[in-house]
Scaffold this motif. Structure first.
Motif, PDB file in Angstrom:
ATOM      1  N   HIS A  42       6.549  -4.679  19.141  1.00  0.00           N
ATOM      2  CA  HIS A  42       6.553  -5.626  18.021  1.00  0.00           C
ATOM      3  C   HIS A  42       5.762  -6.911  18.278  1.00  0.00           C
ATOM      4  N   THR A  43       4.862  -6.879  19.251  1.00  0.00           N
ATOM      5  CA  THR A  43       4.020  -8.046  19.538  1.00  0.00           C
ATOM      6  C   THR A  43       3.290  -8.524  18.291  1.00  0.00           C
ATOM      7  N   TYR A  44       2.760  -7.593  17.501  1.00  0.00           N
ATOM      8  CA  TYR A  44       1.976  -7.941  16.314  1.00  0.00           C
ATOM      9  C   TYR A  44       2.737  -7.700  15.019  1.00  0.00           C
ATOM     10  N   LEU A  45       4.044  -7.506  15.127  1.00  0.00           N
ATOM     11  CA  LEU A  45       4.848  -7.190  13.952  1.00  0.00           C
ATOM     12  C   LEU A  45       5.981  -8.180  13.720  1.00  0.00           C
ATOM     13  N   GLY A  46       5.837  -9.374  14.219  1.00  0.00           N
ATOM     14  CA  GLY A  46       6.838 -10.394  13.963  1.00  0.00           C
ATOM     15  C   GLY A  46       8.001 -10.414  14.940  1.00  0.00           C
ATOM     16  N   GLY A  47       7.925  -9.630  15.989  1.00  0.00           N
ATOM     17  CA  GLY A  47       8.973  -9.637  17.008  1.00  0.00           C
ATOM     18  C   GLY A  47       9.983  -8.537  16.811  1.00  0.00           C
ATOM     19  N   PRO A  48      10.690  -8.198  17.894  1.00  0.00           N
ATOM     20  CA  PRO A  48      11.674  -7.116  17.851  1.00  0.00           C
ATOM     21  C   PRO A  48      12.957  -7.537  17.156  1.00  0.00           C
ATOM     22  N   ARG A  49      13.746  -6.540  16.785  1.00  0.00           N
ATOM     23  CA  ARG A  49      15.086  -6.790  16.252  1.00  0.00           C
ATOM     24  C   ARG A  49      16.072  -6.773  17.416  1.00  0.00           C
ATOM     25  N   PRO A  50      17.145  -7.524  17.339  1.00  0.00           N
ATOM     26  CA  PRO A  50      18.140  -7.526  18.410  1.00  0.00           C
ATOM     27  C   PRO A  50      18.785  -6.142  18.573  1.00  0.00           C
ATOM     28  N   ARG A  51      18.859  -5.694  19.815  1.00  0.00           N
ATOM     29  CA  ARG A  51      19.395  -4.366  20.121  1.00  0.00           C
ATOM     30  C   ARG A  51      20.832  -4.210  19.606  1.00  0.00           C
ATOM     31  N   ASP A  52      21.677  -5.219  19.788  1.00  0.00           N
ATOM     32  CA  ASP A  52      23.070  -5.101  19.346  1.00  0.00           C
ATOM     33  C   ASP A  52      23.164  -4.957  17.830  1.00  0.00           C
ATOM     34  N   GLU A  53      22.289  -5.647  17.112  1.00  0.00           N
ATOM     35  CA  GLU A  53      22.239  -5.521  15.648  1.00  0.00           C
ATOM     36  C   GLU A  53      21.830  -4.095  15.250  1.00  0.00           C
ATOM     37  N   LEU A  54      20.826  -3.557  15.930  1.00  0.00           N
ATOM     38  CA  LEU A  54      20.379  -2.197  15.651  1.00  0.00           C
ATOM     39  C   LEU A  54      21.481  -1.184  15.939  1.00  0.00           C
ATOM     40  N   GLU A  55      22.183  -1.365  17.041  1.00  0.00           N
ATOM     41  CA  GLU A  55      23.272  -0.458  17.406  1.00  0.00           C
ATOM     42  C   GLU A  55      24.339  -0.420  16.304  1.00  0.00           C
ATOM     43  N   ARG A  56      24.621  -1.579  15.709  1.00  0.00           N
ATOM     44  CA  ARG A  56      25.630  -1.670  14.648  1.00  0.00           C
ATOM     45  C   ARG A  56      25.131  -1.116  13.323  1.00  0.00           C
ATOM     46  N   GLU A  57      23.862  -1.393  12.983  1.00  0.00           N
ATOM     47  CA  GLU A  57      23.380  -1.144  11.626  1.00  0.00           C
ATOM     48  C   GLU A  57      22.607   0.147  11.419  1.00  0.00           C
ATOM     49  N   LEU A  58      21.998   0.690  12.448  1.00  0.00           N
ATOM     50  CA  LEU A  58      21.180   1.881  12.274  1.00  0.00           C
ATOM     51  C   LEU A  58      22.062   3.082  11.961  1.00  0.00           C
ATOM     52  N   PRO A  59      21.748   3.809  10.886  1.00  0.00           N
ATOM     53  CA  PRO A  59      22.559   4.982  10.552  1.00  0.00           C
ATOM     54  C   PRO A  59      22.413   6.084  11.598  1.00  0.00           C
ATOM     55  N   GLU A  60      23.296   7.053  11.528  1.00  0.00           N
ATOM     56  CA  GLU A  60      23.281   8.163  12.485  1.00  0.00           C
ATOM     57  C   GLU A  60      21.919   8.865  12.486  1.00  0.00           C
ATOM     58  N   VAL A  61      21.344   9.043  11.295  1.00  0.00           N
ATOM     59  CA  VAL A  61      20.005   9.628  11.190  1.00  0.00           C
ATOM     60  C   VAL A  61      19.096   8.548  10.597  1.00  0.00           C
ATOM     61  N   PRO A  62      18.360   7.822  11.438  1.00  0.00           N
ATOM     62  CA  PRO A  62      17.533   6.705  10.972  1.00  0.00           C
ATOM     63  C   PRO A  62      16.319   7.147  10.163  1.00  0.00           C
ATOM     64  N   GLU A  63      15.875   6.259   9.277  1.00  0.00           N
ATOM     65  CA  GLU A  63      14.616   6.420   8.545  1.00  0.00           C
ATOM     66  C   GLU A  63      14.470   7.780   7.871  1.00  0.00           C
ATOM     67  N   ARG A  64      15.504   8.239   7.251  1.00  0.00           N
ATOM     68  CA  ARG A  64      15.457   9.556   6.613  1.00  0.00           C
ATOM     69  C   ARG A  64      15.022   9.406   5.163  1.00  0.00           C
ATOM     70  N   TRP A  65      13.732   9.227   4.965  1.00  0.00           N
ATOM     71  CA  TRP A  65      13.178   9.132   3.619  1.00  0.00           C
ATOM     72  C   TRP A  65      11.768   9.705   3.629  1.00  0.00           C
ATOM     73  N   PRO A  66      11.291  10.138   2.464  1.00  0.00           N
ATOM     74  CA  PRO A  66       9.959  10.747   2.402  1.00  0.00           C
ATOM     75  C   PRO A  66       8.887   9.849   3.005  1.00  0.00           C
ATOM     76  N   GLY A  67       8.067  10.455   3.853  1.00  0.00           N
ATOM     77  CA  GLY A  67       6.968   9.737   4.482  1.00  0.00           C
ATOM     78  C   GLY A  67       7.265   9.241   5.881  1.00  0.00           C
ATOM     79  N   SER A  68       8.486   9.404   6.368  1.00  0.00           N
ATOM     80  CA  SER A  68       8.843   8.966   7.713  1.00  0.00           C
ATOM     81  C   SER A  68       8.829  10.165   8.651  1.00  0.00           C
ATOM     82  N   PHE A  69       7.816  10.227   9.486  1.00  0.00           N
ATOM     83  CA  PHE A  69       7.676  11.313  10.452  1.00  0.00           C
ATOM     84  C   PHE A  69       8.055  10.834  11.845  1.00  0.00           C
TER      85      PHE A  69
END
Length: 179
Positions: A42-69
């Motif tokens: 995330h050097t050129y993308l505004g910085g990383p997200r906090p790991r603890d936040e991701l652990e809490r908020e990311l669904p069991e199957v992340p990014e499950r929408w058309p166009g996400s490979f």
């Protein structure tokens, strides 16, 4: 950003010489967290997200929408290629067009995986939505991403200032089926 429209999702896995592009699965969650929490990624993308936040908020199957490979190498996720409709893009030249994005774990950098995966995703896109242009935006300071954009056939539309850095917007001309 929205989905791509009338596209059956997920498609059958796309196989390249070394990679498989497939829809996200529950087994990819830890790799998504690593990808989104990585300061290097995330050097050129505004910085990383906090790991603890991701652990809490990311669904069991992340990014499950058309166009996400998920980009899979030998059964493990090494990155993600995204194709989304840029309905609310801040640049008029990109609004409504498909937008290509990609993120790869640092250990996968420098092996040509991004070029291989993006080429496969763009070939798939040309098959399901022929005649549509694709845009790509990156910071001009991101030399590797600028090289990849050129290799993939994107040409500069404009440069602009956003997120405290100069940005580059490129477009790949539509590929139409041969007569």
């Amino acid at each position: 950003m929205t989905d791509l429209g009338p596209v059956a999702w997920p498609p059958a896995p796309i196989r390249t010489e070394r990679l498989v592009l497939r829809g996200p699965e529950a087994r990819d969650r830890a790799a998504f967290i690593e990808l989104l929490a990585s300061p290097d990624v995330h050097t050129y993308l505004g910085g990383p997200r906090p790991r603890d936040e991701l652990e809490r908020e990311l669904p069991e199957v992340p990014e499950r929408w058309p166009g996400s490979f998920v980009v899979d190498l030998d059964g493990a996720m090494i990155g993600q290629v995204l194709l989304r409709r840029a309905t609310e893009h801040r640049r008029p030249a990109a609004a409504g067009k498909a937008d290509l994005g990609y993120l790869f774990l640092p250990q996968a950098w420098g092996f040509g995986y991004a070029a291989e995966a993006c080429t496969a995703a763009l070939d798939w896109f040309d098959g399901v939505l022929p005649g549509e242009p694709v845009v790509l935006a990156t910071q001009t300071a991101n030399v590797a991403s600028m090289r990849l954009a050129a290799k993939l056939g994107f040409t500069e539309v404009e440069r602009f200032w956003a997120w405290d850095a100069e940005q580059w917007l490129g477009m790949r001309s539509p590929v139409t089926p041969a007569d």
